[in-house]
Design an enzyme around this catalytic site. Structure first.
Site, short mmCIF file in Angstrom:
data_model
loop_
_atom_site.label_atom_id
_atom_site.label_comp_id
_atom_site.label_asym_id
_atom_site.label_seq_id
_atom_site.Cartn_x
_atom_site.Cartn_y
_atom_site.Cartn_z
N ASP A 225 -8.00 -5.15 -0.67
CA ASP A 225 -8.39 -6.03 -1.77
C ASP A 225 -8.05 -7.50 -1.52
O ASP A 225 -8.54 -8.37 -2.22
CB ASP A 225 -7.69 -5.59 -3.07
CG ASP A 225 -8.30 -4.32 -3.66
OD1 ASP A 225 -9.54 -4.18 -3.59
OD2 ASP A 225 -7.54 -3.48 -4.18
N HIS B 149 0.85 -1.19 0.00
CA HIS B 149 0.00 0.00 0.00
C HIS B 149 0.88 1.24 0.00
O HIS B 149 1.94 1.25 0.63
CB HIS B 149 -0.93 0.03 1.23
CG HIS B 149 -2.09 0.94 1.04
ND1 HIS B 149 -2.01 2.29 1.25
CD2 HIS B 149 -3.34 0.69 0.61
CE1 HIS B 149 -3.18 2.83 0.96
NE2 HIS B 149 -4.01 1.89 0.56
C1 LIG Z 1 -7.87 -0.38 -3.01
C2 LIG Z 1 -6.48 -0.21 -3.39
O1 LIG Z 1 -6.18 0.46 -4.33
S1 LIG Z 1 -5.33 -0.96 -2.42
C3 LIG Z 1 -4.00 -1.33 -3.56
C4 LIG Z 1 -4.42 -2.38 -4.54
N1 LIG Z 1 -3.32 -2.78 -5.43
C5 LIG Z 1 -2.67 -3.92 -5.30
O2 LIG Z 1 -2.93 -4.72 -4.43
C6 LIG Z 1 -1.62 -4.19 -6.35
C7 LIG Z 1 -0.34 -4.70 -5.74
N2 LIG Z 1 0.32 -3.68 -4.97
C8 LIG Z 1 1.06 -2.71 -5.59
O3 LIG Z 1 1.23 -2.70 -6.80
C9 LIG Z 1 1.66 -1.61 -4.73
O4 LIG Z 1 1.90 -2.07 -3.43
C10 LIG Z 1 0.78 -0.35 -4.72
C11 LIG Z 1 0.51 0.09 -6.13
C12 LIG Z 1 -0.52 -0.64 -4.01
C13 LIG Z 1 1.49 0.76 -3.94
O5 LIG Z 1 2.66 0.90 -4.56
P1 LIG Z 1 3.75 2.05 -4.42
O6 LIG Z 1 3.65 2.80 -3.19
O7 LIG Z 1 3.76 2.80 -5.69
O8 LIG Z 1 5.02 1.14 -4.33
P2 LIG Z 1 5.84 0.59 -5.54
O9 LIG Z 1 4.99 -0.07 -6.57
O10 LIG Z 1 6.76 1.68 -5.98
O11 LIG Z 1 6.65 -0.55 -4.80
C14 LIG Z 1 7.76 -0.32 -3.91
C15 LIG Z 1 8.54 -1.63 -3.83
O12 LIG Z 1 7.76 -2.64 -3.21
C16 LIG Z 1 7.51 -3.70 -4.12
N3 LIG Z 1 6.10 -4.06 -4.04
C17 LIG Z 1 5.08 -3.24 -3.74
N4 LIG Z 1 3.94 -3.93 -3.77
C18 LIG Z 1 4.25 -5.19 -4.09
C19 LIG Z 1 3.49 -6.34 -4.28
N5 LIG Z 1 2.18 -6.33 -4.15
N6 LIG Z 1 4.13 -7.46 -4.63
C20 LIG Z 1 5.46 -7.50 -4.76
N7 LIG Z 1 6.24 -6.42 -4.59
C21 LIG Z 1 5.63 -5.28 -4.27
C22 LIG Z 1 7.82 -3.14 -5.49
O13 LIG Z 1 8.15 -4.13 -6.43
C23 LIG Z 1 8.93 -2.19 -5.19
O14 LIG Z 1 10.10 -2.94 -5.03
P3 LIG Z 1 11.53 -2.35 -5.53
O15 LIG Z 1 11.73 -1.09 -4.73
O16 LIG Z 1 12.47 -3.44 -5.20
O17 LIG Z 1 11.37 -2.09 -6.98
O1 LIG Z 2 -5.74 4.72 -0.84
C1 LIG Z 2 -5.25 4.09 -1.78
O2 LIG Z 2 -4.21 4.41 -2.39
C2 LIG Z 2 -5.89 2.86 -2.25
C3 LIG Z 2 -6.89 2.29 -1.31
O3 LIG Z 2 -6.56 1.62 -0.36
C4 LIG Z 2 -8.28 2.64 -1.51
O4 LIG Z 2 -8.61 3.40 -2.42
O5 LIG Z 2 -9.13 2.13 -0.74
#
Ligand SMILES: CC(=O)SCCNC(=O)CCNC(=O)[C@H](O)C(C)(C)COP(=O)(O)OP(=O)(O)OC[C@H]1O[C@@H](n2cnc3c(N)ncnc32)[C@H](O)[C@@H]1OP(=O)(O)O
Ligand SMILES: O=C([O-])CC(=O)C(=O)O
Length: 371
Positions: free
Chosen positions: A308, A257
């Site tokens: 999620d 997150h």
């Molecule tokens: C309701 C919602 O929107 S909640 C979020 C729903 N989305 C997901 O579950 C998708 C999976 N999760 C992700 O892609 C991310 O954790 C996000 C998009 C939610 C947040 O990401 P950000 O803050 O942008 O972090 P970012 O994607 O830059 O990741 C930072 C590091 O953690 C790692 N990381 C983050 N999330 C994950 C994951 N789910 N699985 C594996 N590695 C991950 C990245 O690969 C990155 O590693 P690195 O620095 O070695 O390259």
């Molecule tokens: O806040 C965020 O980036 C994503 C999330 O958890 C939501 O929208 O519920």
């Protein structure tokens, strides 16, 4: 100029709708745990839109108002019947249907606050009906009209399945709706605010927001979680599957997150529900598998489960089609988008950040004949 990739940590607006401080989520100051345990979804929508909890008569009136506005204009149903739903993602269908609602609202472009609030009620009421109608029409069934004396969660399940839901199912959907209703300046809410800050209409704002929620890095992750669990199949395959993801540098849906460091406070409610519901369905492997993955990723990468992650096995246990998970998220988040849109209108300024230019500097212009 300095840029912050993904606007991480940038405070882009003030809001009195919800807050995340030290991993605690509140709606208008009320703790999410109290609301999840005690409130109906209608109560939470009222709270987000009016900045106060309703008393009994206010809540009864608001619940009835939502229920009486749930029926869709006939052209929306005709539209859903007019193309091959089997080849369309329901989020794309929802995005278009929400936009279409605007064409059938003679007040779509009226910007008075009172009129916008009435539109918000209609949009919130009709979103669940669209999702349920989509689910039925693509199965070759007729859509079912909402019942005026049913609450929002009960009506959704009734319209989707054509039968009265069990109490535990209503409770699960209600809780999920409460937990997903708002979340500060997440990507889809920000999208909605950017859109209406141009003084565009409310339908444009929520249509843009549905588009943003659809992506797998945001709301689309819940469907992705269930796809992953299905591919894993059995508990003993979970860790090798995740190791393979790590090896390929692929993200695990439902984990991580942008804002929470130590965990998403919504996840524990969904985890509990997943445990309870999968026991009832006799499919506790989905819960066990999820728990194993959550613990492993926490240990290996320090990443927490987000909202999620467990909603996937909860919705699956309720018999909801996997590609309807994100539309169901939209049904709930619509309330937050609408709250933010109304707040944006109330104190508007165009949202227009800058970009740091990193392209070529002063290339020589060569006429088309000589290129
Ligand atoms: C309701 C919602 O929107 S909640 C979020 C729903 N989305 C997901 O579950 C998708 C999976 N999760 C992700 O892609 C991310 O954790 C996000 C998009 C939610 C947040 O990401 P950000 O803050 O942008 O972090 P970012 O994607 O830059 O990741 C930072 C590091 O953690 C790692 N990381 C983050 N999330 C994950 C994951 N789910 N699985 C594996 N590695 C991950 C990245 O690969 C990155 O590693 P690195 O620095 O070695 O390259
Ligand atoms: O806040 C965020 O980036 C994503 C999330 O958890 C939501 O929208 O519920």
């Amino acid at each position: 100029m300095t840029t912050t990739k993904g606007l991480e940590g940038v405070v882009a607006t003030q809001s009195s709708i919800s807050s995340i401080i030290n991993d605690q989520l509140t709606y208008v100051g009320y703790k999410i745990d109290d609301l999840a345990e005690n409130s109906s979804f209608e109560e939470v929508v009222y709270l987000l839109w009016n900045q106060k909890l309703p008393n009994k008569s206010e809540l009864d009136a608001f619940t009835a108002e939502l229920a009486t506005n749930m029926e869709l204009p006939e052209p929306i149903i005709d539209h859903l019947r007019s193309y091959d739903l089997s080849s369309v993602h329901p989020m794309a269908a929802l995005r278009t249907a929400i936009s279409l609602l605007g064409l059938h609202d003679s007040e779509a472009d009226v910007m008075e606050e009172k009129v916008n609030k009435q539109k918000a009620i209609r949009i919130q009421a009709q979103t669940s009906t669209i999702v349920a109608a989509f689910g039925r029409i693509r199965q070759g069934k007729d859509p079912i009209k909402p019942k005026k004396d049913y609450g929002y969660a009960k009506n959704f399940l009734y319209m989707l399945n054509g039968e009265d839901p069990k109490d535990i199912e209503i409770e699960a959907i209600n809780k999920a709706l409460v937990l997903h209703a708002d979340h500060e300046l997440n990507a889809s809410t920000f999208t909605a605010r950017v859109c209406v800050a141009t003084l565009s209409d409310i339908y444009s704002g929520v249509t843009a927001a549905v588009g943003a929620l659809k992506g797998p890095l945001h709301g689309g992750a819940n469907e992705g979680v269930m796809k992953m669990l299905t591919e894993i199949g059995e508990e003993e395959n979970a860790i090798p599957y995740i190791d393979e993801k790590f090896k390929n540098k692929e993200k695990v849906m439902g984990m991580g997150h942008r804002v929470y460091e130590n965990g998403d406070p919504r996840a524990k409610h969904l985890r509990r529900m997943s445990k309870e519901l999968t026991k009832i369905t006799g499919e506790d492997k989905w819960y066990n598998m999820s728990l194993k993955i959550e613990e492993y990723i926490k240990e290996q990468k320090g990443l927490p489960a987000n909202v999620d992650f467990y909603s996937a096995s909860v919705y699956h246990s309720l018999g909801i089609d996997h590609d309807l998970f994100t539309p169901l998220f939209s049904v709930s988040r619509m309330s937050g988008w609408l709250a933010h849109i109304l707040e944006q209108y109330d104190n508007n300024r165009l949202i227009r950040p800058r970009a740091e230019y990193v392209g070529p500097e002063s290339p020589e212009y060569v006429s088309i004949e000589k290129r």
